[in-house]
Design an enzyme around this catalytic site. Structure first.
Site, PDB file in Angstrom:
ATOM      1  N   ALA A 167       6.879 -40.632   3.555  1.00  0.00           N
ATOM      2  CA  ALA A 167       5.559 -40.116   3.192  1.00  0.00           C
ATOM      3  C   ALA A 167       4.522 -40.536   4.225  1.00  0.00           C
ATOM      4  CB  ALA A 167       5.170 -40.617   1.806  1.00  0.00           C
TER       5      ALA A 167
ATOM      6  N   THR B 287      15.764 -43.604   0.747  1.00  0.00           N
ATOM      7  CA  THR B 287      15.686 -43.180  -0.648  1.00  0.00           C
ATOM      8  C   THR B 287      17.016 -42.614  -1.116  1.00  0.00           C
ATOM      9  OG1 THR B 287      13.307 -42.722  -0.578  1.00  0.00           O
ATOM     10  CG2 THR B 287      14.594 -41.503  -2.199  1.00  0.00           C
TER      11      THR B 287
ATOM     12  N   GLU C 266       0.824  -1.207   0.000  1.00  0.00           N
ATOM     13  CA  GLU C 266       0.000   0.000   0.000  1.00  0.00           C
ATOM     14  C   GLU C 266       0.859   1.258   0.000  1.00  0.00           C
ATOM     15  OE1 GLU C 266      -2.009  -2.851   3.007  1.00  0.00           O
ATOM     16  OE2 GLU C 266      -0.064  -2.634   2.014  1.00  0.00           O
TER      17      GLU C 266
END
Length: 341
Positions: free
Chosen positions: A275, A199, A55
């Protein structure tokens, strides 16, 4: 009075401006100053911590008095507190703005209340204009404000029968090039990418966001590994442009630390155990499931045990989108809200 067509148009423009600002500790905000007949007088956006809010940035383009009787269109409720900068609500009042239109309420304990301050000064206020688009833009920032942790997207790729790998552990590649390109694009939108040590040791991922030609995309997520096992010195992740961060403990503590590092959007990529741990902990805000039209069979499920023993305990999801990517499908979903069956 409801928002006018010109104000809706200005809000969409303000959202475009907001996207120019950096994601981080502060929200991305855009602002437009409209004349009484709906013409754009000035525009601005927040350029980062310590810089003028949207603003004030827009008002700075106007000479004193030029904003008298104007309408300010802002993507977030004008703030009502003094931090590195002053309250935007006060700046709008001082400039002579007669009407303020904004998209979503400010959730902050210290910064909220701008709308009430404006109304108390006689300024007309209209809220929740183009609110869905504003929520989509600020979803990760809003999650941090509401929950004190980053917004978490859990992603996995699977065969049509729900497997993440063959029985020998091989998983590259279940999905095709279009799906993999989509993953890299989404990685580049995240602040951090998380995998488990399982992983990392099995696939040796680089955890980078790459273009189809293999080059690095301009924005790279912070590489994060969960687990106690040591990361080999020659692992590909050590060649990531950003230093590796590893956590061995509680997920909530890891997310809180990432929040303190300025991380607002986390991309969880694997594997099935990691997960599942986010799902079990109620820490998944969004799911990206890439489904390939192949059948694998066997025990290498895409998601490990969630602690569900009866169908009434199943984790219900709301599907937000289904996209076709080459031969594959992408399902975008989120935890279902109360009353969704």
């Amino acid at each position: 009075m409801t928002a006018t067509p010109a104000e809706h148009d200005a809000m969409r423009r303000a959202l475009d401006l907001a996207r120019r600002g950096p994601r981080g500790v502060n929200p991305q905000v855009g602002a437009i100053i409209l004349s009484a007949d709906g013409e754009i007088l000035a525009e601005g956006w927040h350029r980062g911590a310590g810089t003028p809010h949207a603003e004030v940035a827009a008002l700075a383009h106007l000479a004193p008095g030029d904003a008298q009787g104007s309408t300010a269109v802002v993507t977030l409720e004008p703030c009502n507190h003094t931090g590195r900068t002053g309250p935007c609500a006060e700046a709008l009042i001082a400039a002579g703005v007669s009407r303020v239109v904004y998209a979503i309420d400010d959730p902050g304990d210290a910064s909220s209340g701008g709308a009430a301050r404006l109304r108390a000064a006689g300024v007309a206020v209209e809220s929740h204009v183009e609110a869905d688009a504003a929520h989509a833009l600020l979803d990760s920032w809003l999650t941090v404000q509401a929950l004190g942790r980053p917004h978490v997207t859990v992603k996995w790729a699977q065969s049509l029968d729900g497997r993440a790998a063959a029985s020998d552990g091989t998983s590259q590649w279940i999905t095709g090039p279009a799906a993999r390109a989509d993953v890299h694009r989404r990685r580049a939108e995240a602040d951090a990418i998380i995998v488990g040590t399982g992983t990392l040791l099995a696939d040796d991922p680089a955890l980078t966001a790459r273009a189809e030609d293999g080059s690095l995309l301009p924005h790279q997520p912070m590489p994060v590994v969960l687990g106690e096992r040591a990361v080999p010195a020659g692992a590909a992740v050590h060649r990531h442009p950003l230093p590796l961060v590893q956590y061995a403990g509680d997920l909530d503590e890891a997310l809180a630390d990432l929040r303190d590092r300025g991380v607002h959007r986390v991309f969880v990529e694997g594997g099935p155990a990691v997960a599942a741990s986010f799902v079990r902990g109620g820490l998944a805000d969004e799911f990206l499931v890439y489904v390939a039209p192949v059948l694998i069979g066997g025990e290498m499920l895409a998601l490990r045990d969630l602690g569900v023993t009866t169908i009434g305990e199943a984790r219900r999801l709301s599907v937000h989108a289904v996209e076709k990517l080459g031969d594959d499908l992408l399902i975008v979903a989120a935890p279902a809200t109360e009353g969704v069956s």
